[in-house]
Design a protein around this motif. Sequence first.
Motif, short mmCIF file in Angstrom:
data_model
loop_
_atom_site.label_atom_id
_atom_site.label_comp_id
_atom_site.label_asym_id
_atom_site.label_seq_id
_atom_site.Cartn_x
_atom_site.Cartn_y
_atom_site.Cartn_z
N ILE A 219 -13.32 6.05 -1.37
CA ILE A 219 -12.53 4.95 -1.52
C ILE A 219 -11.28 5.45 -1.67
O ILE A 219 -9.80 5.02 -1.12
N HIS A 220 -11.40 6.15 -2.26
CA HIS A 220 -9.96 6.73 -3.58
C HIS A 220 -9.47 8.02 -2.96
O HIS A 220 -7.81 7.89 -2.68
N LEU B 33 -8.33 7.82 0.38
CA LEU B 33 -7.79 7.32 1.47
C LEU B 33 -6.36 7.22 0.87
O LEU B 33 -5.59 6.39 1.97
N THR B 34 -6.15 7.14 -0.01
CA THR B 34 -4.50 7.35 -0.05
C THR B 34 -4.09 8.88 0.00
O THR B 34 -4.43 9.39 -1.08
N ASP C 146 -1.86 3.89 0.55
CA ASP C 146 -3.21 3.81 1.15
C ASP C 146 -3.40 3.59 2.14
O ASP C 146 -3.41 2.29 2.11
N CYS D 208 0.75 -1.40 -0.34
CA CYS D 208 0.08 0.29 -0.28
C CYS D 208 0.93 1.17 0.22
O CYS D 208 0.21 2.28 0.28
N SER E 251 -6.65 2.28 3.10
CA SER E 251 -7.86 1.46 2.50
C SER E 251 -7.25 0.21 2.31
O SER E 251 -8.29 -0.83 2.75
#
Length: 232
Positions: free
Chosen positions: A128-129, A131-132, A96, A65, A98
């Motif tokens: 969710i994108h 969370l990067t 990331d 991640c 997530s």
Amino acid sequence: MTPFPGSGLAKGLAVTLRTMTKKTVTEQYPDAQPDLPPRTRGVIGLFEENCTVCMLCARECPDWCIYIDSHKETVPAAAPGGRERSRNVLDRFAIDFSLCMYCGICIEVCPFDALFWSPEFEYAETDIHELTHERDKLREWMWTVPAPPALDPGAEEPKEIAAARKTAEKLAATQAAAEAANAAEAARVAEATEAAEVTEAAQTAPEKTAPEPAEPGHVESASPTDPPEGQS
């Protein structure tokens, strides 16, 4: 001493009983912030200056991640005749969250102390994108990292602090020596300038000549203002 059979079960039940008898307290979040432990694993902060792009954290991450991009730059030689060297320059550092399972392996394997645990936990997103988080956000979290606990009074000084202190002392001594050399050079130049001015003044000043002796039998005439002899 060998524990008697069932001692582990008794300890577990004791913990359960102590927890059952405690009064339930509701945390008034978000009006009141929770009292978190000092080393809470909230998010990961990045101290960018310490990162050498060694890629250890990205390689050791079990969730893959961590995303790192970099490029190489040529550093000129520090001294004449020296060799140029290349270094990695960080372009991107993203995590990331997530995918992150907060194992802390990346922090443990970092050899240059560039990653730290931050107690921040309010970073929820509706997408969710989102969370990067890139290195700018990770750097902001770095300033929320609590200070490490104080050392014991008899503990040895950390190597990093000792090396930094020695470097600072060496730099201070070098600066003091340079200032002393500059002061001595300024004093020498002032003395040389003063000596040159004195020499120039002596060369340009008119020379004083002694009066020539009177010729024999020559009598100087009296000044018109001088009274005649015998009169007062």
